[in-house]
Design an enzyme around this catalytic site. Structure first.
Site, PDB file in Angstrom:
ATOM      1  N   ARG A 118       0.862  -1.193   0.000  1.00  0.00           N
ATOM      2  CA  ARG A 118       0.000   0.000   0.000  1.00  0.00           C
ATOM      3  C   ARG A 118       0.890   1.231   0.000  1.00  0.00           C
ATOM      4  O   ARG A 118       2.110   1.126   0.079  1.00  0.00           O
ATOM      5  CB  ARG A 118      -0.918  -0.017   1.225  1.00  0.00           C
ATOM      6  CG  ARG A 118      -0.152  -0.058   2.538  1.00  0.00           C
ATOM      7  CD  ARG A 118      -1.075  -0.061   3.744  1.00  0.00           C
ATOM      8  NE  ARG A 118      -0.305  -0.197   4.969  1.00  0.00           N
ATOM      9  CZ  ARG A 118      -0.824  -0.202   6.185  1.00  0.00           C
ATOM     10  NH1 ARG A 118      -2.125  -0.096   6.338  1.00  0.00           N
ATOM     11  NH2 ARG A 118      -0.067  -0.329   7.244  1.00  0.00           N
ATOM     12  N   GLU A 157      -2.798   7.990   6.922  1.00  0.00           N
ATOM     13  CA  GLU A 157      -1.402   8.228   7.312  1.00  0.00           C
ATOM     14  C   GLU A 157      -0.553   8.679   6.120  1.00  0.00           C
ATOM     15  O   GLU A 157       0.390   7.994   5.716  1.00  0.00           O
ATOM     16  CB  GLU A 157      -0.805   6.972   7.950  1.00  0.00           C
ATOM     17  CG  GLU A 157      -1.480   6.581   9.247  1.00  0.00           C
ATOM     18  CD  GLU A 157      -0.794   5.420   9.961  1.00  0.00           C
ATOM     19  OE1 GLU A 157      -0.065   4.660   9.305  1.00  0.00           O
ATOM     20  OE2 GLU A 157      -0.989   5.285  11.173  1.00  0.00           O
ATOM     21  N   CYS A 162       8.131  10.923  -2.913  1.00  0.00           N
ATOM     22  CA  CYS A 162       8.357  10.405  -4.260  1.00  0.00           C
ATOM     23  C   CYS A 162       9.387  11.260  -4.997  1.00  0.00           C
ATOM     24  O   CYS A 162       9.409  12.481  -4.864  1.00  0.00           O
ATOM     25  CB  CYS A 162       7.019  10.405  -4.996  1.00  0.00           C
ATOM     26  SG  CYS A 162       7.122   9.841  -6.688  1.00  0.00           S
ATOM     27  N   GLU A 310      -6.536   5.343  15.913  1.00  0.00           N
ATOM     28  CA  GLU A 310      -6.017   3.972  15.889  1.00  0.00           C
ATOM     29  C   GLU A 310      -5.130   3.759  17.096  1.00  0.00           C
ATOM     30  O   GLU A 310      -4.357   4.643  17.475  1.00  0.00           O
ATOM     31  CB  GLU A 310      -5.134   3.732  14.658  1.00  0.00           C
ATOM     32  CG  GLU A 310      -5.846   3.629  13.351  1.00  0.00           C
ATOM     33  CD  GLU A 310      -4.856   3.267  12.228  1.00  0.00           C
ATOM     34  OE1 GLU A 310      -3.771   2.716  12.504  1.00  0.00           O
ATOM     35  OE2 GLU A 310      -5.172   3.572  11.073  1.00  0.00           O
ATOM     36  N   GLU A 358      -1.184  -8.374   7.922  1.00  0.00           N
ATOM     37  CA  GLU A 358      -1.568  -8.001   9.297  1.00  0.00           C
ATOM     38  C   GLU A 358      -2.302  -9.111  10.029  1.00  0.00           C
ATOM     39  O   GLU A 358      -3.059  -8.848  10.965  1.00  0.00           O
ATOM     40  CB  GLU A 358      -2.391  -6.715   9.251  1.00  0.00           C
ATOM     41  CG  GLU A 358      -1.548  -5.565   8.726  1.00  0.00           C
ATOM     42  CD  GLU A 358      -2.154  -4.189   8.923  1.00  0.00           C
ATOM     43  OE1 GLU A 358      -3.300  -4.003   8.487  1.00  0.00           O
ATOM     44  OE2 GLU A 358      -1.484  -3.313   9.496  1.00  0.00           O
ATOM     45  N   HIS A 361      -1.674  -9.045  13.646  1.00  0.00           N
ATOM     46  CA  HIS A 361      -1.915  -7.784  14.353  1.00  0.00           C
ATOM     47  C   HIS A 361      -3.151  -7.966  15.227  1.00  0.00           C
ATOM     48  O   HIS A 361      -4.155  -8.518  14.787  1.00  0.00           O
ATOM     49  CB  HIS A 361      -2.144  -6.655  13.348  1.00  0.00           C
ATOM     50  CG  HIS A 361      -2.053  -5.283  13.948  1.00  0.00           C
ATOM     51  ND1 HIS A 361      -3.010  -4.788  14.812  1.00  0.00           N
ATOM     52  CD2 HIS A 361      -1.117  -4.308  13.826  1.00  0.00           C
ATOM     53  CE1 HIS A 361      -2.661  -3.569  15.185  1.00  0.00           C
ATOM     54  NE2 HIS A 361      -1.513  -3.255  14.603  1.00  0.00           N
TER      55      HIS A 361
END
Ligand code: GAL
Length: 687
Positions: A118, A157, A162, A310, A358, A361
């Site tokens: 991602r 986030e 780049c 989060e 994840e 997690h």
């Protein structure tokens, strides 16, 4: 930041927001019903939905499938659970990369990243911008009047960095707008050094790899540009969404100690500041670091309540060693966020994934289901928070401010310095920890802020400083403020150019001394130092990391070096000027010495502890028209006791306390003592 959209949000929830990221696209439909039933059991009233759902919502270019999202929104809405609906721009679908490889981000070394994770997009790519904004439009139109929609979660986030050709052109345009004239850029970047002078704008590029050391002024401009570039992406989607839903607030989630984005500059664009908190259980000081970040989030939002969007109910899975959070820690950390100004307690994520990056997690609902301690803790917390509904909107007061400045971070960790191992977050934490231990309210600011509300100001290693910022510090002291400034401050301006006429530039008259020489120390070296009588400092202690060769002017020494080449020279200077004072640290000192220095400054400033408490018990306070909420957070595993200075009722246990009553806290337990405001007491009693 408080506006009608935020008012709508408060009206909708009428209390603390509780929930987490919900990813129903990872689960068969029948699981959703169980999800919703358990969410209700845990008191969930908000979920962040669709954060990484682009490839599930747009199967191919222009081929949309919103049915599953409609169904999820309807199901949540029908069960009284509101939605923080995401624009899924953080993970563009593989079809976009295949059809338009230029939408993929390029690393500094020229590697174009690929799909399969991602955050792989180029923020400047016209195609990425077009397609992500089209998605924001579609979501805005489709869900504008959906009753479950409470808030927009734009992206996730933001963290791209780049180095592609689009970004290169964008950077050049940004520089042209900033400097207008190439001669000014040449001057500010100091390009006469090493023959870097540019004679045409076409020669100016973003900082790709170079043969030797990088140009620090170019790096600084690139950091500013990059933070701003990503903010522009956020703002563009915000406008799209607000045109569809002018009354629905927007947010995006900020990160802890995150170097790429200057959140001081971002925050005014958000209706609600949101934060993702992942304290590392391996660190002894994890909760002090968390407190700092919470104070930062509250401060960048102008003191308004923020959302903890989060956190992990238990272990994360992205580090090399992912330790469990000990029993009670997630609950305690949640109350800590409330204590520092949060109005929402949310987790990543609702249900633990079974696959992918994840799968280990933790989640509110772990793989082990409702039998697990994580679930029990989450459910308990969600239900307890219902008792805190009057806390919403309450604010904190601070007598003390500490500087956290992204521009300075970028500059002070730049290249070719006397000490290239300098770590800005670590140094700021060394200054913040004594404040935390002193139990005083702290705001986290830059030197561009209005300081009139504060009595004491802590300025850790402010290497880059402008004349205006120096003037702010000067005025603060002259008006009776007390300031702590540490070494390697006042050295350069905001283009990393050394301030003329010696160190520490305009801070010279503030600290009452000047510096002849900057001298870093090897990490294992300790220089014997002795505190002056009546300074409150130990008679003998160690200085490390750094030494300034200081020459006193109006200042006087609070400590001297006892050995080394600067033997007999001042190590700590105090300068009384106007109605205030400045204390200057020419070296780094250990925790006990930092505590003694900070205590001296706080005493002189007349700041007061909110409530006496044993070490390990954190004290914080919020206030609104209803009254005062005193948070007592026991971070230690052992039980702790204290004497309450003010009468009130513990909103968690319901126990009533008179002033001077003893209060007992089990290990990792918390009390929230509510004392009604005198007017509220007669009007409507306690919450
Ligand atoms: C955050 C991210 C979440 C999740 C979480 C795991 O940084 O926003 O999507 O990956 O980390 O701790």
């Amino acid at each position: 930041m408080s506006n009608r959209r935020v008012d709508n949000l408060r009206r909708r929830f009428q209390g603390i927001v509780f929930g987490g990221d919900y990813n129903p696209e990872q689960w068969p439909r029948d699981v959703w019903d169980e999800d919703v039933a358990l969410m209700k059991e845990a008191g969930v009233n908000l979920v962040s939905l669709g954060v990484f759902s682009w490839s599930a919502l747009e199967i191919n270019d222009g081929e949309f499938d919103f049915e599953w999202l409609d169904e999820a929104m309807d199901l949540l809405g029908a069960n009284g659970i509101s939605v923080n609906l995401a624009t899924p721009n953080a993970s563009p679908p593989p079809w976009l990369a295949t059809q338009h490889p230029e939408t993929l981000m390029v690393e500094r070394d020229g590697t174009r990243v690929s799909v399969g994770s991602r955050g792989h997009f180029c923020p400047s790519s016209p195609m990425y911008r077009d397609r992500s904004r089209r998605m924001a439009h579609r979501l805005g139109e489709r869900y504008a009047s959906h009753p479950a929609l409470a808030m927009w979660h734009i992206g996730n986030e933001y963290h791209s960095n780049c180095f592609c050709d689009y970004c290169d052109s964008n950077f050049r345009r940004w520089l042209q707008a900033k400097y207008e004239n190439l001669a000014v850029l040449n001057e500010r970047w100091g390009t006469t050094l090493w023959g870097q002078c540019y004679s045409d704008w076409s020669q100016v590029h973003l900082p790709k790899p170079v043969r030797g050391s990088v140009n620090p002024a170019r790096e600084l401009d690139f950091a500013r540009f990059n933070s701003n570039l990503q903010k522009e992406l956020f703002v563009a989607e915000k406008h799209i969404l607000l045109s569809a839903t002018p009354d629905v607030p927007v947010t995006t989630n900020f990160m802890q100690f995150f170097p790429l984005n200057d959140y001081h500059r971002w925050a005014p664009e958000l209706d609600v500041v949101s934060f993702d908190s992942y304290p590392d259980p391996r660190r002894q000081d994890a909760f002090i670091r968390a407190a700092f970040n919470f104070d930062l989030m509250r401060s960048i939002g102008g003191g308004e309540p923020w959302y903890l969007l989060e956190q992990a109910a238990n272990a994360v899975s992205q580090w090399s060693l992912n330790l469990v959070r000990q029993p009670g820690t997630a609950r305690l950390g949640s109350y800590q966020a409330l204590a520092h100004g949060a109005d929402a307690i949310m987790f990543f994520q609702w249900r633990a994934s079974r696959f992918g990056q994840e799968k280990f997690h933790s989640a509110m609902l772990p793989h082990g289901g409702t039998e697990t301690r994580s679930w029990q803790e989450v459910r308990r917390l969600g239900n307890e928070l219902r008792e805190l509904k009057n806390l919403t909107g309450a604010r904190s007061e601070a007598d003390v401010a500490i500087v956290w400045d992204w521009e300075n971070w970028w500059a002070v960790e730049g290249v070719a310095h006397p000490d290239n191992g300098f770590n800005y977050p670590a140094t700021v934490m060394r200054h913040y920890a004594p404040l935390w231990k002193a139990g005083v309210g702290v705001d986290v600011i830059t030197l561009d802020a209005d300081l009139s509300a504060y009595k004491a100001l802590i300025v850790p290693n402010q290497y880059a400083i402008s004349p205006e910022q120096q003037a702010v510090v000067e005025k603060f002291i002259d008006n009776g403020g007390h300031v702590l400034i540490s070494y390697f401050s006042g050295i350069v301006d905001h283009d990393d150019m050394v301030i003329a006429n010696g160190y520490p530039g305009g801070l010279r008259s503030i600290i009452g001394a000047h510096i002849r020489e900057l001298s870093p120390l090897v990490p294992e070296d300790a220089v014997k130092t002795s505190g002056e009588q009546d300074s409150g400092l130990p008679a003998v202690f160690s200085a490390s990391s750094w030494q300034d060769d200081l020459v006193l002017e109006s200042g006087h020494a609070l400590a001297h070096y006892g050995d080394g080449y600067l033997q007999g020279q001042p190590a700590i200077v105090e300068n009384l000027r106007g109605a205030g004072s400045a204390t200057y640290l020419a070296s780094e000192f250990d925790e006990a010495v930092m505590e003694a220095i900070v205590r001296r400054i706080l005493d002189r400033a007349g700041t007061h502890r909110l409530q006496d408490a044993p070490l390990g018990v954190e004290v914080a306070e919020r206030k609104n028209q209803a009254g005062t909420f005193l948070f007592l957070l026991n971070h230690s595993e052992a039980a702790a006791g204290l004497t309450l200075q003010r009468a009130g009722r513990d909103l968690i246990t319901g126990d009533e306390y008179a002033a001077n009553d003893p209060l007992h806290l089990s290990g990792r337990d918390v009390a929230v003592i509510f004392s009604p405001a005198p007017s509220a007491r007669t009007r409507r009693g306690s919450p």
